[in-house]
Design an enzyme around this catalytic site. Structure first.
Site, PDB file in Angstrom:
ATOM      1  N   HIS A 118       0.826  -1.219   0.000  1.00  0.00           N
ATOM      2  CA  HIS A 118       0.000   0.000   0.000  1.00  0.00           C
ATOM      3  C   HIS A 118       0.856   1.264   0.000  1.00  0.00           C
ATOM      4  CE1 HIS A 118      -3.826  -2.132   0.576  1.00  0.00           C
ATOM      5  NE2 HIS A 118      -3.159  -2.911   1.415  1.00  0.00           N
ATOM      6  N   ASN A 144     -10.387  -2.950   1.832  1.00  0.00           N
ATOM      7  CA  ASN A 144     -10.018  -2.868   0.427  1.00  0.00           C
ATOM      8  C   ASN A 144     -11.258  -2.552  -0.410  1.00  0.00           C
ATOM      9  OD1 ASN A 144      -7.198  -3.466   0.517  1.00  0.00           O
ATOM     10  ND2 ASN A 144      -7.657  -5.637   0.780  1.00  0.00           N
TER      11      ASN A 144
END
Length: 485
Positions: free
Chosen positions: A54, A127
């Protein structure tokens, strides 16, 4: 209007910011030039380690407003009253690429949300997909290594990606999602967000419920084909960042409607799927979506580094009325996320403005460490219990206790009646239109056909065939055709 005086970091005025001090005209530099050394030393240290995953992200501030009464399920204060608003910060991100990667790539997107509640910060780390590739955190480092740059070639290798998936049949559901039409969102505004994990809600009466979070975009779902994404990356590698920034700047504030699925805790043991398996969803026919509220983003960060790069989200940041479930991936992340921030940002990262509580004050006995800015006065003790009116425990649990039984040891996840690695992937495939199936097959074959080992290709095709016979057959044919060209 007179200009402000430029100073060193100690506050001394800078006489010349254009020329370094030298030993005579044209001579070598002087070690005594404190301003030069300070600037160079600080410049060398401007970057902190990027996130292992990320790394590439964008963020925005906003608010969450409760629209529906959910007090029958949770005693969380920020959800306790219709119309109540709570300040939030969100960070969107890709998963596999580095900080310099492009936005419009085929990859899951992080959807990490921080609620600055009156009972402390609540972090929801999810997510844009309701499921994930694996269900046990012990496999997470291996999974990420297979998706990142190869140690020898320095680039992502299809051999590594598909070899790991060949040995992880539980990934078939997420692969089907990722390689489908929603695998490349057109922007962060045009995708859904999911808590993905199963969490626990507890009401005032002490009753426990398991929940899944669904943030449905109010802008509508928009995605890119592989060709459209490749063209966009060539034009603007920062396309999602550009879109989010410009939309908020011109007052087009993106929003999402939050829904939850709610399962009474007593139903979990006998549910047909393991409700704590991150590779599975709860069908809406079993547990319908119930509306909770609305998330609105209305303010851009003033400084990307300070507020986006230093933002730290930890799924162990709970508030009264919300807690963990036995979801093994969630349990692993309760430790791993906070530990990653202690490494990247230091043990006092929670004191940074973007991470510090806004609607309350943190009061504890944490002291010292790098960048400590809140060590208290001479009257503040650094131990507990004490006789000096220091902060004390409440004796009120944040959430209901989880019952446990059995022997300690390494165990496979418990099997429920409909549990396997392929059933839900097959259900997802059969929901697709013929055009959607065609694009899914092409996307999978495009990567799988580049794998050098036939046995790895065959193992992956077997997974798709186990999900649906037609699925496996079409992937095999597409891969064969590409390899024969």
């Amino acid at each position: 209007m007179s200009k402000r005086v430029l100073t060193t970091e100690s506050g001394a005025p800078v006489a010349d910011n254009q020329n370094s001090a030298t030993a005579g005209v044209g001579g070598p530099l002087l070690l005594q030039d404190q301003h030069l050394l300070e600037k160079l030393a600080r410049f060398n240290r401007e970057r902190i380690p990027e996130r292992v995953v990320h790394a590439r992200g964008s963020g925005a501030y906003g608010y969450f407003e409760v629209t529906d009464d959910v007090t029958g399920y949770t005693k969380a204060n920020f959800l306790g009253e219709v119309g109540k608003r709570t300040e939030t910060f969100i960070r969107f991100s890709t998963v596999a690429d580095s900080l310099g990667g492009a936005d419009a790539v085929r990859d899951p997107r992080g959807f990490a949300l921080k609620f600055y509640t009156e009972e402390g910060n609540y972090d929801l780390v999810g997510n844009n997909t309701p499921v994930f590739f694996i269900k046990d955190p012990i496999k997470f480092p291996d999974f990420i290594h297979s998706q990142k740059r190869d140690p020898f070639t320095g680039k992502q290798e299809p051999d590594n990606v598909w070899d790991f998936w060949a040995h992880a049949p539980e990934a078939t559901h997420q692969i089907t999602w990722l390689m489908g039409d929603r695998g490349i969102p057109a922007s962060y505004r045009h995708m859904n967000g999911y808590g993905s994990h199963t969490y626990q809600w507890t009401n005032e009466a002490g009753e426990a419920f398991f929940v899944k979070y669904h943030f449905k975009t109010n802008q509508g779902i928009r995605s890119l084909s592989a060709d459209q994404a490749a063209e966009l990356v060539g034009k603007d590698a920062n396309s999602h960042q550009t879109d989010l920034l410009q939309a908020i700047e011109r007052g087009v504030n993106p929003s999402w409607t939050l829904y939850v699925q709610v399962m009474p805790a007593a139903e979990a043991a006998d549910y047909r799927f393991n409700p704590f398996d991150l590779t599975k969803v709860w069908p809406h026919a079993d547990y319908p979506l119930q509306r909770v509220g609305r998330l609105v983003l209305d303010r851009n960060p003033e400084n990307v580094f300070a507020e986006v790069e230093q933002a730290a989200f930890s799924p162990n940041n709970f508030v009264p009325g919300i807690g963990p479930s036995p979801d093994k991936m969630l349990q692993g992340r309760l430790f791993a996320y906070a530990d990653a921030h202690r490494y990247r940002l230091g043990v006092n990262h929670t004191l940074l403005p973007v991470n510090a509580p806004k609607a309350t004050v943190a009061q504890n006995y944490g002291r010292d460490g790098l960048m400590a800015t809140r060590n208290g006065s001479r009257y503040d003790k650094n131990y507990e219990p004490n006789s000096y009116q220091g902060p004390a425990q409440t004796d009120a649990a944040l959430s209901a206790p989880l019952a446990i039984h059995g022997w300690t040891g390494t165990h496979e996840a418990p099997q429920h009646t409909k549990d396997d690695d392929f059933f839900q992937a097959g259900e997802l495939y059969r929901l697709m239109s013929e055009d959607e199936k065609g694009r899914l097959i092409a996307n999978i074959a495009g990567g799988l056909s580049q794998v050098s080992r036939e046995d790895v290709i065959e193992k992956n095709i077997a997974h798709f065939a186990a999900a649906d016979t037609d699925y496996g057959k079409r992937v095999a044919e597409a891969v064969r055709a590409l390899r024969e060209d």
